[in-house]
Design a protein around this motif. Structure first.
Motif, mmCIF file in Angstrom:
data_model
loop_
_atom_site.group_PDB
_atom_site.id
_atom_site.type_symbol
_atom_site.label_atom_id
_atom_site.label_comp_id
_atom_site.label_asym_id
_atom_site.label_seq_id
_atom_site.Cartn_x
_atom_site.Cartn_y
_atom_site.Cartn_z
ATOM 1 N N ASP A 139 25.549 55.356 66.254
ATOM 2 C CA ASP A 139 24.834 56.625 66.056
ATOM 3 C C ASP A 139 24.867 57.472 67.329
ATOM 4 O OD1 ASP A 139 24.268 55.715 63.527
ATOM 5 O OD2 ASP A 139 22.247 55.043 64.022
ATOM 6 N N MET A 140 24.727 56.792 68.482
ATOM 7 C CA MET A 140 24.758 57.507 69.751
ATOM 8 C C MET A 140 26.121 58.162 69.977
ATOM 9 S SD MET A 140 23.651 55.912 73.432
ATOM 10 C CE MET A 140 22.323 55.050 72.579
ATOM 11 N N THR A 141 27.194 57.426 69.636
ATOM 12 C CA THR A 141 28.539 57.971 69.797
ATOM 13 C C THR A 141 28.755 59.167 68.860
ATOM 14 O OG1 THR A 141 29.355 55.769 70.394
ATOM 15 C CG2 THR A 141 30.988 57.399 69.713
ATOM 16 N N ALA A 142 28.327 59.000 67.602
ATOM 17 C CA ALA A 142 28.486 60.097 66.648
ATOM 18 C C ALA A 142 27.669 61.316 67.070
ATOM 19 C CB ALA A 142 28.071 59.629 65.250
ATOM 20 N N LEU A 143 26.444 61.079 67.568
ATOM 21 C CA LEU A 143 25.601 62.183 68.006
ATOM 22 C C LEU A 143 26.227 62.900 69.199
ATOM 23 C CD1 LEU A 143 22.952 63.758 67.811
ATOM 24 C CD2 LEU A 143 21.911 62.060 69.306
ATOM 25 N N ALA A 144 26.777 62.126 70.143
ATOM 26 C CA ALA A 144 27.428 62.749 71.303
ATOM 27 C C ALA A 144 28.615 63.600 70.859
ATOM 28 C CB ALA A 144 27.874 61.667 72.287
ATOM 29 N N GLY A 145 29.370 63.116 69.848
ATOM 30 C CA GLY A 145 30.486 63.911 69.330
ATOM 31 C C GLY A 145 30.023 65.204 68.689
ATOM 32 N N ARG A 146 28.919 65.145 67.920
ATOM 33 C CA ARG A 146 28.411 66.367 67.295
ATOM 34 C C ARG A 146 27.883 67.356 68.338
ATOM 35 N NH1 ARG A 146 26.382 62.636 63.394
ATOM 36 N NH2 ARG A 146 24.320 62.698 64.369
ATOM 37 N N ILE A 147 27.224 66.819 69.368
ATOM 38 C CA ILE A 147 26.717 67.707 70.420
ATOM 39 C C ILE A 147 27.880 68.342 71.173
ATOM 40 C CG2 ILE A 147 25.477 67.730 72.614
ATOM 41 C CD1 ILE A 147 23.582 65.664 71.458
ATOM 42 N N ALA A 148 28.927 67.542 71.448
ATOM 43 C CA ALA A 148 30.096 68.093 72.128
ATOM 44 C C ALA A 148 30.767 69.179 71.289
ATOM 45 C CB ALA A 148 31.087 66.979 72.442
ATOM 46 N N ARG A 153 18.735 64.636 67.897
ATOM 47 C CA ARG A 153 18.285 63.496 68.679
ATOM 48 C C ARG A 153 18.389 62.224 67.835
ATOM 49 N NH1 ARG A 153 18.872 66.953 71.592
ATOM 50 N NH2 ARG A 153 17.506 67.789 73.239
ATOM 51 N N LEU A 154 18.454 61.083 68.529
ATOM 52 C CA LEU A 154 18.510 59.806 67.816
ATOM 53 C C LEU A 154 17.167 59.492 67.160
ATOM 54 C CD1 LEU A 154 20.533 57.631 70.362
ATOM 55 C CD2 LEU A 154 21.311 58.478 68.154
ATOM 56 N N GLY A 155 16.087 59.700 67.905
ATOM 57 C CA GLY A 155 14.757 59.462 67.355
ATOM 58 C C GLY A 155 14.531 58.021 66.956
ATOM 59 N N HIS A 156 14.911 57.054 67.817
ATOM 60 C CA HIS A 156 14.733 55.641 67.487
ATOM 61 C C HIS A 156 13.245 55.315 67.450
ATOM 62 C CE1 HIS A 156 15.356 51.265 67.594
ATOM 63 N NE2 HIS A 156 16.577 51.542 67.214
ATOM 64 N N PRO A 157 12.758 54.727 66.349
ATOM 65 C CA PRO A 157 11.312 54.544 66.225
ATOM 66 C C PRO A 157 10.746 53.469 67.140
ATOM 67 C CG PRO A 157 12.445 53.554 64.353
ATOM 68 C CD PRO A 157 13.490 54.279 65.151
ATOM 69 N N ARG A 158 11.576 52.488 67.542
ATOM 70 C CA ARG A 158 11.074 51.368 68.338
ATOM 71 C C ARG A 158 11.687 51.426 69.734
ATOM 72 N NH1 ARG A 158 11.372 45.723 65.329
ATOM 73 N NH2 ARG A 158 10.220 45.248 67.241
ATOM 74 N N THR A 159 10.823 51.230 70.725
ATOM 75 C CA THR A 159 11.291 51.205 72.115
ATOM 76 C C THR A 159 10.991 49.863 72.772
ATOM 77 O OG1 THR A 159 9.180 52.179 72.838
ATOM 78 C CG2 THR A 159 11.015 53.696 72.378
ATOM 79 N N ASP A 160 10.744 48.828 71.960
ATOM 80 C CA ASP A 160 10.474 47.508 72.526
ATOM 81 C C ASP A 160 11.724 46.641 72.558
ATOM 82 O OD1 ASP A 160 10.700 47.350 69.808
ATOM 83 O OD2 ASP A 160 8.997 45.996 69.507
ATOM 84 N N SER A 161 12.875 47.206 72.277
ATOM 85 C CA SER A 161 14.131 46.470 72.352
ATOM 86 C C SER A 161 15.072 47.200 73.303
ATOM 87 C CB SER A 161 14.778 46.356 70.965
ATOM 88 O OG SER A 161 15.117 47.628 70.455
ATOM 89 N N ALA A 205 18.271 54.171 73.369
ATOM 90 C CA ALA A 205 18.237 55.386 72.542
ATOM 91 C C ALA A 205 17.192 56.372 73.058
ATOM 92 C CB ALA A 205 17.942 55.002 71.091
ATOM 93 N N ALA A 206 16.022 55.857 73.458
ATOM 94 C CA ALA A 206 14.990 56.747 73.995
ATOM 95 C C ALA A 206 15.458 57.407 75.294
ATOM 96 C CB ALA A 206 13.698 55.971 74.236
ATOM 97 N N ALA A 207 16.122 56.611 76.164
ATOM 98 C CA ALA A 207 16.648 57.187 77.400
ATOM 99 C C ALA A 207 17.739 58.222 77.112
ATOM 100 C CB ALA A 207 17.193 56.077 78.297
ATOM 101 N N PHE A 208 18.549 57.962 76.068
ATOM 102 C CA PHE A 208 19.595 58.906 75.695
ATOM 103 C C PHE A 208 18.977 60.221 75.223
ATOM 104 C CE2 PHE A 208 22.770 60.601 72.702
ATOM 105 C CZ PHE A 208 23.882 60.608 73.527
#
Length: 461
Positions: free
Chosen positions: A188-197, A204-212, A218-221
């Motif tokens: 998803d991160m790769t696809a999102l970067a391609g769309r932004i480019a 945004r990725l909007g990953h619901p969990r940040t405990d992994s 994803a949150a840092a991205f």
């Protein structure tokens, strides 16, 4: 070998898991085979030695054929022979034992009834056997063919290989599916970067969990994208501001330069008498001073924007500084009334030249906005830990809609502060920037009549 390596992370994870599982299965199956083989051969030897002990107990009670029939079975064959070359007693279906007919050495010793001694187990090919002497100069031979054990181990190894391959196949499929699900945020991160480019910003990725790990990635991205877009907006705004600044500066410089050019051409074309030449020369000097001041203001504005203003700080009596600058303003605008009201010794730490520039810009703004016969009042007072300087005039004031504009570069607000009657629109922005450089602030405050500007600076301790 590098060509055989999988390029994707999912492929590397899958092959790594399969390799580790294969090593574990090989080690486990090998250990099981070795332990089982040792156990089965030990059981075979125990069967032979137990039959020898049983033969020692049954020898006085049973005849030769009965003893042989009792001892044989469960894979064990028995043969009882007389040492001096007499006949042998054995089941008809049992094969002859391997090796020599009789053990080397002298006559076999009779085993006492119930006695248990260690009997050596010999090996001949796939057959293990023992020989022991009984009473009556008889030799008992017990043998056991281990071919069945070997065949059983081979079948087990075949089943282990087949089962291991099936297990690796299933594990590979499961690992591929699980790794795909686990690494989906990276895809998803790769696809999102391609769309932004490609220009589709704001996603945004909007990953619901940040405990992994992947959730934190994803949150840092997303945070990085926010910062990049904010930086892009700031850069675009700065570029637009720079373009506007250059356009306004060019426009402002065009006026004095055009005046200089017109007066210079007039001197070259016309035969002027002395009064006219002096008038043209005075106009050229005035335009030159105007251009010089504009250049100085532009340089000061640029330094304020870059934080490059250097202050030679010292204790400054703000009331005395206000009196000095007000006296200069009186000579420039004799048609106005100027008044100074100050508390005793309102001292601040600052650069006297830059502080004087603040007061001068405020006074210039006031005298350009105040009609003839008006009044400009300067007030200096102590307010707790701050020293407050206010410049008020009896002009038309600043409409509420223009109060933010007058602190922007080249912003003038209403027509009373136009280019013809005032400066280039840099005085107030420079004054606010210099006040901020001293740790203070400049703002417009409400007044019953006219305009009022307030400067607050930290008081000297």
């Amino acid at each position: 070998m590098r060509l055989l390596r999988p390029l994707s992370l999912r492929g590397r994870v899958t092959w790594t898991v399969l390799g580790l599982l294969a090593v574990i299965l090989v080690v486990l199956f090998t250990a099981v085979d070795i332990a089982l083989s040792a156990r089965l051969h030990a059981d075979a030897r125990t069967r032979l030695t137990d039959r020898v002990a049983l033969a020692g107990r049954l020898d006085p009670q049973l005849g030769a054929q009965q003893l042989v029939d009792r001892l044989r079975g469960d894979g064990v064959t028995a043969r009882l022979c007389v040492r001096d070359g007499g006949g042998c007693v054995a089941a008809a279906s049992d094969p002859a034992p391997p090796g020599r007919r009789f053990p080397a050495g002298g006559p076999a010793r009779h085993r006492p009834t119930g006695a248990r001694t260690e009997v050596p187990v010999e090996t001949a090919g796939s057959v293990i056997f023992v020989r022991t002497g009984l009473r009556g100069n008889q030799v008992l031979t017990l043998s056991l063919d281990t071919t069945q054990i070997t065949d059983a181990l081979r079948r087990l190894i075949f089943l282990e290989v087949v089962g291991g391959l099936l297990a690796l196949l299933l594990a590979g499929l499961a690992a591929a599916r699980l790794s795909r699900a686990a690494l989906r945020p990276l895809e998803d991160m790769t696809a999102l970067a391609g769309r932004i480019a490609a220009g589709d910003r704001g996603r945004r990725l909007g990953h619901p969990r940040t405990d992994s790990e992947l959730g934190r990635t994803a949150a840092a991205f997303d945070s990085m994208l926010d910062e990049l877009e904010a930086a892009l907006v700031t850069a675009n705004a700065a570029e637009a501001g720079m373009r506007s600044f250059l356009a306004d500066a060019s426009h402002e410089l065009r006026t004095p330069m055009a005046g200089l050019q017109a007066n210079a051409e007039l001197l070259l074309r016309e035969e002027l008498d002395r009064p006219d030449r002096e008038r043209v020369a005075v106009a050229m000097i005035r335009e030159t001073r105007r251009a010089t001041r504009l250049v100085d203001d532009l340089l000061t504005t640029a330094r304020l924007g870059q934080g490059g203003i250097r202050l030679a700080t010292e204790p400054v009596d703000l009331a005395r500084l206000a009196e000095t600058e007000t006296a200069r303003a009186r000579t420039l605008a004799p048609q106005l009334s100027f008044a100074v009201s100050a508390d005793p010794a309102p001292v601040v730490h600052g650069d006297p030249v830059r502080l004087g520039q603040i007061v001068t810009n405020l006074l210039d703004n006031a005298r350009h906005a105040t009609p003839a016969g008006g009044t400009v009042t300067v007030t200096v007072r102590r307010d707790g830990e701050r020293v407050v300087l206010e410049v008020a005039d009896t002009g038309p004031g600043v409409p509420a809609i223009d109060r933010a504009l007058i602190f922007e570069r080249f912003g003038r607000g209403d027509t009373s502060r136009s280019r013809d009657t005032g400066g280039a629109g840099l005085g107030l922005p420079i004054a606010r920037g210099l006040a901020a450089a001293h740790g203070g602030d400049l703002r417009y405050v409400d007044s019953p009549a006219g305009a009022r500007f307030r400067v607050e600076l930290p008081a000297a301790t």
